[in-house]
Design an enzyme around this catalytic site. Sequence first.
Site, PDB file in Angstrom:
ATOM      1  N   ASN A 156       3.705  16.536 -26.117  1.00 12.84           N
ATOM      2  CA  ASN A 156       5.064  17.298 -26.482  1.00 12.84           C
ATOM      3  C   ASN A 156       5.123  17.488 -26.721  1.00 12.84           C
ATOM      4  OD1 ASN A 156       6.820  19.152 -25.625  1.00 12.84           O
ATOM      5  ND2 ASN A 156       7.028  18.290 -23.196  1.00 12.84           N
ATOM      6  N   ASP A 157       5.677  16.980 -28.017  1.00 13.15           N
ATOM      7  CA  ASP A 157       6.738  16.833 -29.004  1.00 13.15           C
ATOM      8  C   ASP A 157       5.317  17.352 -29.941  1.00 13.15           C
ATOM      9  OD1 ASP A 157       9.536  16.350 -28.241  1.00 13.15           O
ATOM     10  OD2 ASP A 157       8.980  14.034 -28.279  1.00 13.15           O
ATOM     11  N   VAL A 158       4.368  16.633 -30.498  1.00 13.50           N
ATOM     12  CA  VAL A 158       3.420  16.602 -31.359  1.00 13.50           C
ATOM     13  C   VAL A 158       3.004  18.128 -31.286  1.00 13.50           C
ATOM     14  CG1 VAL A 158       3.216  14.104 -31.150  1.00 13.50           C
ATOM     15  CG2 VAL A 158       1.602  14.754 -29.848  1.00 13.50           C
ATOM     16  N   TYR A 192      10.092  13.692 -25.102  1.00 14.31           N
ATOM     17  CA  TYR A 192      11.271  12.604 -25.862  1.00 14.31           C
ATOM     18  C   TYR A 192      12.283  12.708 -27.389  1.00 14.31           C
ATOM     19  CZ  TYR A 192      12.183   7.302 -24.863  1.00 14.31           C
ATOM     20  OH  TYR A 192      13.235   6.157 -25.020  1.00 14.31           O
ATOM     21  N   ALA A 193      12.019  13.642 -27.320  1.00 16.98           N
ATOM     22  CA  ALA A 193      12.744  14.621 -28.743  1.00 16.98           C
ATOM     23  C   ALA A 193      14.398  15.473 -27.951  1.00 16.98           C
ATOM     24  CB  ALA A 193      12.087  15.178 -29.582  1.00 16.98           C
TER      25      ALA A 193
END
Length: 462
Positions: A390-392, A430-431
């Site tokens: 997700n975040d990456v 997670y961010a």
Amino acid sequence: MSQNTAAFLYLISSVLFILALRGLSSPTTARQGNLFGIVGMVIAIATTLASPNVLSYTTILIAVVIGGAIGTFIALRIQMTALPQLVAAFHSLVGLAAVWVAAAAFYAPEAYGLGTRGAIPAGSLIEMSLGTAIGAITFTGSVIAFGKLQGLISGKPLVFFGQHFVNLGLGILLVALIVWFASAQPPLAFWLIVGVSLLLGILLIVPIGGADMPVVISMLNSYSGWAACGIGFTLGNPALIITGALVGSSGAILSYIMCKGMNRSFFSVILGGFGGETDAAAMDLGDRTVKSGSAADASFIMENAASVIIVPGYGMAVAQAQHALREMADLLKGRDVTVRYAIHPVAGRMPGHMNVLLAEANVPYDEVLELEEINRDFPSTDVAFVIGANDVTNPSAKTDPTSPIYGMPILDVERAGTVLFVKRSLASGYAGVDNPLFYRDNTMMLFGDAKQMCEDIIKALE
């Protein structure tokens, strides 16, 4: 065994540890590196056991049997998804061991060649207190990291007013206690050092959010190494000094690499990280809509593509989907589709998490590429298959200056012809940051469990 012989054997084990570290730098030589490390450790342990200072082999054997049994049980039962928690737990034990060894050396200095109680050299006391402080910080810090990774403690940063000033005050107090301990050698000073360090370890890690967990894991790895190094000086053990320095320095370098991979400074992580998954229901999605598809849609798109890049993330680890993913990739390769894997430096919950999972599924090493190696290929790729990441992959890192992940290098999956995004829901990563990639015209969301989705795609391909 003579002192010269012991020193020579410790030197050999240290060289093997260096070769092990070098081998672990590449997946193709990792097995060889592990073998070097095992042999080096066997030599170091055997040399230590052959020391004339050993008083009771029975006690040592009992400890080895108990510890070995616990370690074997954990190794057989642990899931790959829990590997970050396991690493954090092991770091805590290293820190705790450093504290107890320092306590033993302080209360029985004659056994370690440190003089007599109350007359220990100041240099040895400084080494002892530094090893104790770093070890205690590592212990409680690792316990908090374990709690956050295991979900026992909130992954969000836990902060309070004046927290930085409290940490600064504790740091100054710790230095003062070390000076007192080195000059007067009172037992009270030693245990105050332990107590303040334990508290400092907690306060250093609780404000770090879940998104910074990869940095925390590598940082605690570094701390455990320096704790071992400090105790090595206390014991006069060259193997422990060298090994601790190798672990400490490599962990520090890895922490720097992780910070660079997230475009964050080490101090910004320590002073207050960010992260913590947010439910989709709590987000304001506005008028945005998503295009969702099925496993059959995904299989049709991928088997008619010339090239597919798979981007794994923590969602793949949670679902234990790596074996099904590799089987899906093999079927695609059987249809002359070029398949590769793109790994972000901070994908997962610890450095190298995705690499380990793919290696477990026997994915060929030459198909697994790092961000710098593959990012330029997304514009010429037909399909980017994002599974649990997700975040990456979040374009906000490039387009939104107000985003906490702004400036973080990401995998440019949005530049692929089609993006297939496997995810349970529209929840953030997670961010705690919403991902606008979900709503792009070239994105198709595949909602569901990652492993089940891969298995359904396999059935459609067959």
